[in-house]
Design a protein around this motif. Structure first.
Motif, short mmCIF file in Angstrom:
data_model
loop_
_atom_site.label_atom_id
_atom_site.label_comp_id
_atom_site.label_asym_id
_atom_site.label_seq_id
_atom_site.Cartn_x
_atom_site.Cartn_y
_atom_site.Cartn_z
N PHE A 1 0.82 -1.30 -0.10
CA PHE A 1 -0.01 0.05 0.01
C PHE A 1 0.86 1.15 0.01
N SER A 2 0.24 2.32 -0.57
CA SER A 2 1.10 3.61 -0.53
C SER A 2 -0.13 4.67 -0.88
N SER A 3 0.13 6.14 -0.49
CA SER A 3 -0.68 7.00 -0.72
C SER A 3 -0.88 7.27 -2.15
N ALA A 4 -0.06 6.87 -3.23
CA ALA A 4 -0.09 7.03 -4.31
C ALA A 4 -0.93 5.98 -5.21
N ARG A 5 -0.91 4.85 -4.54
CA ARG A 5 -1.65 3.72 -5.26
C ARG A 5 -3.08 3.35 -4.45
N LYS A 6 -3.23 3.57 -3.15
CA LYS A 6 -4.61 3.87 -2.34
C LYS A 6 -4.81 2.12 -2.57
N MET A 7 -4.21 1.21 -2.55
CA MET A 7 -4.44 -0.08 -2.65
C MET A 7 -3.29 -1.02 -2.26
N MET A 8 -3.84 -2.24 -2.16
CA MET A 8 -2.50 -3.17 -1.92
C MET A 8 -3.01 -4.62 -2.21
N SER A 9 -2.30 -5.44 -2.58
CA SER A 9 -2.62 -6.83 -3.12
C SER A 9 -1.54 -8.01 -2.73
N TRP A 10 -2.15 -9.14 -2.52
CA TRP A 10 -1.19 -10.30 -2.47
C TRP A 10 -1.47 -11.31 -3.48
N ALA A 11 -0.57 -11.68 -4.41
CA ALA A 11 -0.38 -12.92 -5.21
C ALA A 11 -0.14 -13.95 -4.61
N VAL A 12 -0.94 -15.21 -4.68
CA VAL A 12 -0.35 -16.53 -4.39
C VAL A 12 -0.32 -17.55 -5.27
N PRO A 13 0.41 -18.44 -5.32
CA PRO A 13 0.39 -19.44 -6.42
C PRO A 13 -1.07 -20.42 -6.11
N LYS A 14 -1.26 -20.80 -7.44
CA LYS A 14 -2.59 -21.71 -7.53
C LYS A 14 -1.91 -23.32 -7.58
N GLU A 15 -2.49 -24.07 -7.21
CA GLU A 15 -1.96 -25.64 -7.30
C GLU A 15 -2.15 -25.85 -8.84
N ASP A 16 -3.02 -25.28 -9.64
CA ASP A 16 -2.87 -25.90 -11.02
C ASP A 16 -2.23 -24.80 -12.14
N GLY A 17 -1.19 -23.88 -11.18
CA GLY A 17 -0.58 -23.15 -12.08
C GLY A 17 -1.03 -21.67 -11.99
N GLY A 18 -0.23 -20.39 -12.23
CA GLY A 18 -0.66 -19.40 -12.22
C GLY A 18 -0.90 -18.80 -10.80
N PHE A 19 -1.52 -17.68 -10.75
CA PHE A 19 -1.81 -17.10 -9.57
C PHE A 19 -3.11 -16.46 -9.09
N ARG A 20 -3.55 -16.50 -8.02
CA ARG A 20 -4.87 -15.74 -7.46
C ARG A 20 -4.18 -14.63 -6.69
N LEU B 1 -4.93 -15.22 -12.13
CA LEU B 1 -3.87 -14.95 -13.20
C LEU B 1 -3.30 -16.30 -13.89
N PRO B 2 -3.06 -16.25 -15.24
CA PRO B 2 -2.82 -17.71 -15.96
C PRO B 2 -1.08 -18.06 -15.59
N ALA B 3 -0.75 -19.28 -15.70
CA ALA B 3 0.61 -19.81 -15.64
C ALA B 3 1.49 -18.94 -16.57
N GLY B 4 2.40 -18.66 -15.98
CA GLY B 4 3.43 -17.91 -16.95
C GLY B 4 3.41 -16.39 -16.46
N PHE B 5 2.44 -16.00 -16.00
CA PHE B 5 1.94 -14.56 -16.07
C PHE B 5 3.18 -13.77 -15.32
N ASP B 6 3.61 -12.55 -15.80
CA ASP B 6 4.57 -11.64 -15.36
C ASP B 6 4.22 -10.77 -14.07
N LEU B 7 4.33 -11.13 -12.71
CA LEU B 7 3.96 -10.12 -11.70
C LEU B 7 4.44 -8.91 -11.66
N GLU B 8 5.71 -8.71 -12.56
CA GLU B 8 6.25 -7.42 -12.47
C GLU B 8 5.83 -6.43 -13.69
#
Length: 219
Positions: free
Chosen positions: A40-59, A116-123
């Protein structure tokens, strides 16, 4: 939010500590680096956490200022628990509820997620979406699914209105600087006595942002 989780009969520590890519304890703690936090930051006003899924990709799970987070959503969970496209009617209802919270002096937090699908670039940064300060948003935090809205109340301390009144009697003009939604800010300022009845348009009875005299609110 933790109180809400408790009232729903859930234990947030148990959920966190049993989630790969989020847990920092036990054997799952070895896989913490597989997840990613978007802070979180005042510039973004939001925050997130991505975790891996068992079948690949992220939630990715997101929370933040309602007006910011809902603008990133193109789907929502309806009353049947089904995911559907975000309609103008549903968006209008969310806006109505958020304004209701704000008029009561509550901060409105939006909750959302996406797979998010497998291989998604979180950056990867978005080429179209922007943060509140105009900087590029993260691609992972776009095309979200709206879960709901939460109103959080942060009551004024009992001594605040009296302290504000003393300032005015002493000739000190009090101003409030905040990053809150304007409707929330006006409600809190009125409760504190920073904004008075004289600051609102003559003939109006609702002490809301739309009824302020010109130049009272600076954004």
């Amino acid at each position: 939010l933790l109180t809400l989780v408790h009232d729903l009969g859930m234990n947030y520590e148990k959920i966190r500590n049993s989630t790969r890519g989020r847990s920092s304890v036990g054997k799952l703690g070895e896989f913490l680096a597989e997840g990613k936090m978007f802070g979180f930051s005042s510039a973004r006003k939001m925050m997130s956490w991505a975790v891996p899924k068992e079948d690949g990709g992220f939630r990715i799970y997101s929370k933040g200022a309602q007006e910011v987070l809902m603008a990133r959503c193109n789907r929502f969970i309806n009353e049947m628990g089904e995911v559907q496209d975000l309609t103008p009617e549903a968006a209008a209802e969310m806006q109505r509820v958020s304004q209701l919270y704000a008029r009561r002096g509550m901060r409105c937090i939006g909750l959302a997620y996406s797979d998010l699908p497998a291989g998604f670039d979180l950056e990867k940064v978005s080429l179209t979406e922007k943060n509140s300060d105009g900087s590029p948003a993260m691609e992972a935090e776009t095309n979200l699914i709206a879960v709901g809205l939460v109103g959080i109340e942060d009551p004024l301390r009992a001594e605040v209105p009296g302290a504000i009144e003393k300032c005015y009697h002493a000739g000190i003009d009090v101003r409030m600087v905040t990053g809150d939604n304007p409707a929330t800010a006006v409600s809190i300022a009125y409760q504190a006595g920073i904004i008075r009845d004289s600051h609102f348009k003559e003939g109006t009875t609702e002490r809301v942002v739309d009824n302020l005299n010109e130049h009272v609110l600076m954004t």
